[in-house]
Design a protein around this motif. Sequence first.
Motif, PDB file in Angstrom:
ATOM      1  N   ASN A  76       2.901   3.879  16.507  1.00 11.82           N
ATOM      2  CA  ASN A  76       2.147   2.647  16.228  1.00 11.82           C
ATOM      3  C   ASN A  76       2.461   2.108  14.834  1.00 11.82           C
ATOM      4  OD1 ASN A  76       0.757   2.858  18.759  1.00 11.82           O
ATOM      5  ND2 ASN A  76      -0.539   4.412  17.802  1.00 11.82           N
ATOM      6  N   TYR A  77       3.722   2.124  14.482  1.00 18.86           N
ATOM      7  CA  TYR A  77       4.194   1.754  13.141  1.00 18.86           C
ATOM      8  C   TYR A  77       3.632   0.416  12.665  1.00 18.86           C
ATOM      9  CZ  TYR A  77       7.458   0.152   9.544  1.00 18.86           C
ATOM     10  OH  TYR A  77       8.001  -0.354   8.397  1.00 18.86           O
ATOM     11  N   ASP A  78       3.804  -0.652  13.450  1.00 18.62           N
ATOM     12  CA  ASP A  78       3.362  -1.980  13.006  1.00 18.62           C
ATOM     13  C   ASP A  78       1.861  -2.015  12.742  1.00 18.62           C
ATOM     14  OD1 ASP A  78       5.908  -3.155  13.036  1.00 18.62           O
ATOM     15  OD2 ASP A  78       5.767  -3.563  15.187  1.00 18.62           O
ATOM     16  N   GLU A  79       1.094  -1.380  13.614  1.00 22.24           N
ATOM     17  CA  GLU A  79      -0.360  -1.325  13.445  1.00 22.24           C
ATOM     18  C   GLU A  79      -0.732  -0.531  12.191  1.00 22.24           C
ATOM     19  OE1 GLU A  79      -4.057   0.920  15.630  1.00 22.24           O
ATOM     20  OE2 GLU A  79      -2.474   0.095  16.907  1.00 22.24           O
ATOM     21  N   LYS A  80      -0.069   0.601  11.988  1.00 22.94           N
ATOM     22  CA  LYS A  80      -0.365   1.451  10.818  1.00 22.94           C
ATOM     23  C   LYS A  80      -0.040   0.732   9.513  1.00 22.94           C
ATOM     24  CE  LYS A  80      -1.414   5.390  12.870  1.00 22.94           C
ATOM     25  NZ  LYS A  80      -2.540   6.229  12.698  1.00 22.94           N
ATOM     26  N   ILE A  81       1.087   0.024   9.472  1.00 22.93           N
ATOM     27  CA  ILE A  81       1.463  -0.702   8.260  1.00 22.93           C
ATOM     28  C   ILE A  81       0.393  -1.738   7.914  1.00 22.93           C
ATOM     29  CG2 ILE A  81       3.131  -2.376   7.325  1.00 22.93           C
ATOM     30  CD1 ILE A  81       4.090   0.534   7.214  1.00 22.93           C
ATOM     31  N   LYS A  82      -0.146  -2.420   8.918  1.00 23.58           N
ATOM     32  CA  LYS A  82      -1.210  -3.402   8.677  1.00 23.58           C
ATOM     33  C   LYS A  82      -2.470  -2.714   8.159  1.00 23.58           C
ATOM     34  CE  LYS A  82       0.410  -6.727  12.068  1.00 23.58           C
ATOM     35  NZ  LYS A  82       0.239  -7.254  13.411  1.00 23.58           N
ATOM     36  N   ILE A  83      -2.800  -1.566   8.724  1.00 27.00           N
ATOM     37  CA  ILE A  83      -3.986  -0.819   8.289  1.00 27.00           C
ATOM     38  C   ILE A  83      -3.827  -0.353   6.843  1.00 27.00           C
ATOM     39  CG2 ILE A  83      -5.265   1.351   8.615  1.00 27.00           C
ATOM     40  CD1 ILE A  83      -4.768   0.959  11.660  1.00 27.00           C
ATOM     41  N   PHE A  84      -2.649   0.203   6.501  1.00 25.83           N
ATOM     42  CA  PHE A  84      -2.413   0.688   5.143  1.00 25.83           C
ATOM     43  C   PHE A  84      -2.506  -0.445   4.122  1.00 25.83           C
ATOM     44  CE2 PHE A  84       0.675   4.108   6.943  1.00 25.83           C
ATOM     45  CZ  PHE A  84      -0.386   4.898   7.343  1.00 25.83           C
ATOM     46  N   TYR A  85      -2.111  -1.673   4.531  1.00 21.73           N
ATOM     47  CA  TYR A  85      -2.067  -2.788   3.590  1.00 21.73           C
ATOM     48  C   TYR A  85      -3.379  -3.563   3.507  1.00 21.73           C
ATOM     49  CZ  TYR A  85       0.127  -6.311   0.645  1.00 21.73           C
ATOM     50  OH  TYR A  85       0.452  -7.138  -0.414  1.00 21.73           O
ATOM     51  N   ALA A  86      -4.310  -3.281   4.386  1.00 26.52           N
ATOM     52  CA  ALA A  86      -5.629  -3.926   4.282  1.00 26.52           C
ATOM     53  C   ALA A  86      -6.364  -3.323   3.075  1.00 26.52           C
ATOM     54  CB  ALA A  86      -6.430  -3.695   5.558  1.00 26.52           C
ATOM     55  N   GLU A  87      -6.951  -4.175   2.265  1.00 20.78           N
ATOM     56  CA  GLU A  87      -7.662  -3.710   1.077  1.00 20.78           C
ATOM     57  C   GLU A  87      -8.846  -2.848   1.491  1.00 20.78           C
ATOM     58  OE1 GLU A  87      -9.662  -5.493  -3.009  1.00 20.78           O
ATOM     59  OE2 GLU A  87      -8.944  -6.874  -1.469  1.00 20.78           O
ATOM     60  N   HIS A  88      -8.917  -1.636   0.923  1.00 19.30           N
ATOM     61  CA  HIS A  88      -9.943  -0.685   1.334  1.00 19.30           C
ATOM     62  C   HIS A  88     -10.237   0.301   0.206  1.00 19.30           C
ATOM     63  CE1 HIS A  88      -6.100   1.346   2.218  1.00 19.30           C
ATOM     64  NE2 HIS A  88      -6.746   2.478   2.007  1.00 19.30           N
ATOM     65  N   LEU A  89     -11.208   1.149   0.466  1.00 17.98           N
ATOM     66  CA  LEU A  89     -11.491   2.273  -0.418  1.00 17.98           C
ATOM     67  C   LEU A  89     -11.747   3.504   0.436  1.00 17.98           C
ATOM     68  CD1 LEU A  89     -14.802   2.915  -0.271  1.00 17.98           C
ATOM     69  CD2 LEU A  89     -14.909   0.969  -1.790  1.00 17.98           C
ATOM     70  N   HIS A  90     -11.773   4.642  -0.231  1.00 14.17           N
ATOM     71  CA  HIS A  90     -12.104   5.914   0.418  1.00 14.17           C
ATOM     72  C   HIS A  90     -13.275   6.540  -0.330  1.00 14.17           C
ATOM     73  CE1 HIS A  90      -8.448   5.840   2.822  1.00 14.17           C
ATOM     74  NE2 HIS A  90      -7.778   5.528   1.720  1.00 14.17           N
ATOM     75  N   LEU A  91     -13.976   7.423   0.346  1.00 12.23           N
ATOM     76  CA  LEU A  91     -15.103   8.120  -0.270  1.00 12.23           C
ATOM     77  C   LEU A  91     -14.657   9.343  -1.064  1.00 12.23           C
ATOM     78  CD1 LEU A  91     -17.714   7.849   2.630  1.00 12.23           C
ATOM     79  CD2 LEU A  91     -17.163   6.198   0.813  1.00 12.23           C
ATOM     80  N   ASP A  92     -13.370   9.689  -0.932  1.00 10.65           N
ATOM     81  CA  ASP A  92     -12.766  10.797  -1.675  1.00 10.65           C
ATOM     82  C   ASP A  92     -11.518  10.285  -2.383  1.00 10.65           C
ATOM     83  OD1 ASP A  92     -14.466  13.012  -0.688  1.00 10.65           O
ATOM     84  OD2 ASP A  92     -13.557  12.526   1.245  1.00 10.65           O
ATOM     85  N   ASP A  93     -11.033  11.036  -3.363  1.00  9.49           N
ATOM     86  CA  ASP A  93      -9.781  10.674  -4.018  1.00  9.49           C
ATOM     87  C   ASP A  93      -8.654  10.632  -2.996  1.00  9.49           C
ATOM     88  OD1 ASP A  93     -11.209  10.791  -6.383  1.00  9.49           O
ATOM     89  OD2 ASP A  93     -10.205  12.593  -7.137  1.00  9.49           O
ATOM     90  N   GLU A  94      -7.682   9.760  -3.247  1.00 10.55           N
ATOM     91  CA  GLU A  94      -6.480   9.716  -2.419  1.00 10.55           C
ATOM     92  C   GLU A  94      -5.346  10.287  -3.252  1.00 10.55           C
ATOM     93  OE1 GLU A  94      -3.640   6.416  -0.261  1.00 10.55           O
ATOM     94  OE2 GLU A  94      -5.801   6.241  -0.049  1.00 10.55           O
ATOM     95  N   ILE A  95      -4.745  11.373  -2.783  1.00 10.19           N
ATOM     96  CA  ILE A  95      -3.683  12.056  -3.512  1.00 10.19           C
ATOM     97  C   ILE A  95      -2.423  12.029  -2.659  1.00 10.19           C
ATOM     98  CG2 ILE A  95      -2.968  14.179  -4.668  1.00 10.19           C
ATOM     99  CD1 ILE A  95      -6.525  14.052  -3.718  1.00 10.19           C
ATOM    100  N   ARG A  96      -1.347  11.448  -3.205  1.00 10.42           N
ATOM    101  CA  ARG A  96      -0.090  11.344  -2.484  1.00 10.42           C
ATOM    102  C   ARG A  96       1.054  11.787  -3.382  1.00 10.42           C
ATOM    103  NH1 ARG A  96      -3.540  11.042   0.601  1.00 10.42           N
ATOM    104  NH2 ARG A  96      -3.920   9.491   2.213  1.00 10.42           N
ATOM    105  N   TYR A  97       1.973  12.555  -2.788  1.00  3.99           N
ATOM    106  CA  TYR A  97       3.140  13.081  -3.490  1.00  3.99           C
ATOM    107  C   TYR A  97       4.366  12.614  -2.717  1.00  3.99           C
ATOM    108  CZ  TYR A  97       6.301  16.753  -5.323  1.00  3.99           C
ATOM    109  OH  TYR A  97       7.331  17.450  -5.879  1.00  3.99           O
ATOM    110  N   VAL A  98       5.183  11.766  -3.319  1.00  2.68           N
ATOM    111  CA  VAL A  98       6.349  11.197  -2.644  1.00  2.68           C
ATOM    112  C   VAL A  98       7.490  12.213  -2.657  1.00  2.68           C
ATOM    113  CG1 VAL A  98       8.006   9.298  -2.591  1.00  2.68           C
ATOM    114  CG2 VAL A  98       5.628   8.867  -3.279  1.00  2.68           C
TER     115      VAL A  98
END
Length: 179
Positions: A76-98
């Motif tokens: 569901n790549y196209d759908e996921k890309i839209k979800i990731f780009y929608a302005e949002h917040l999380h209730l926990d820290d977001e930690i990402r390692y490229v």
Amino acid sequence: MVEAWYMDSLDDDQRKPHRMEPNQSVSLQELEKLGVYHLKLNADIYEADPELKKIRTERNYTFMDIITIHKDTLPNYDEKIKIFYAEHLHLDDEIRYVLEGSGYFDVRNKDDKWIRISVVKGDLITLPAGIYHRFTLDENNFVKAMRLFVGEPVWTAYNRPADSYKARQDYLTFLAQVA
């Protein structure tokens, strides 16, 4: 060193850099005042990296998984890309390692302006709970990243407006205390 800048207001391809003319850079110190932290690690040895192991232990990152964002690998790549780009917040820290590839995290500053943060191989970034943000690939259209969590993973995103959540209120209190 991570690179960040204030974004222009153009609505064309989200994968473009969107630098203002002239460019208005944002320092690592300015990002830290927003609660955004960055480390540079050696992604070539992530599976046995003693520095990553130390960070995971010190910060209690007990769960991790790896996500590859590319049209050929993400269901569901196209759908996921839209979800990731929608302005949002999380209730926990977001930690990402490229681990491979590159992309952009966009975060809001105190004045609600967008700051674009370029992440590339080796970048570990932490976005605080309650900060409005979004993610997009850059024009390379590929990133492989480790997602780290304290405890059980929670991927729930709360699209803006989400000001009523305690995490958002706590974040706004944090911002008010930072000079």
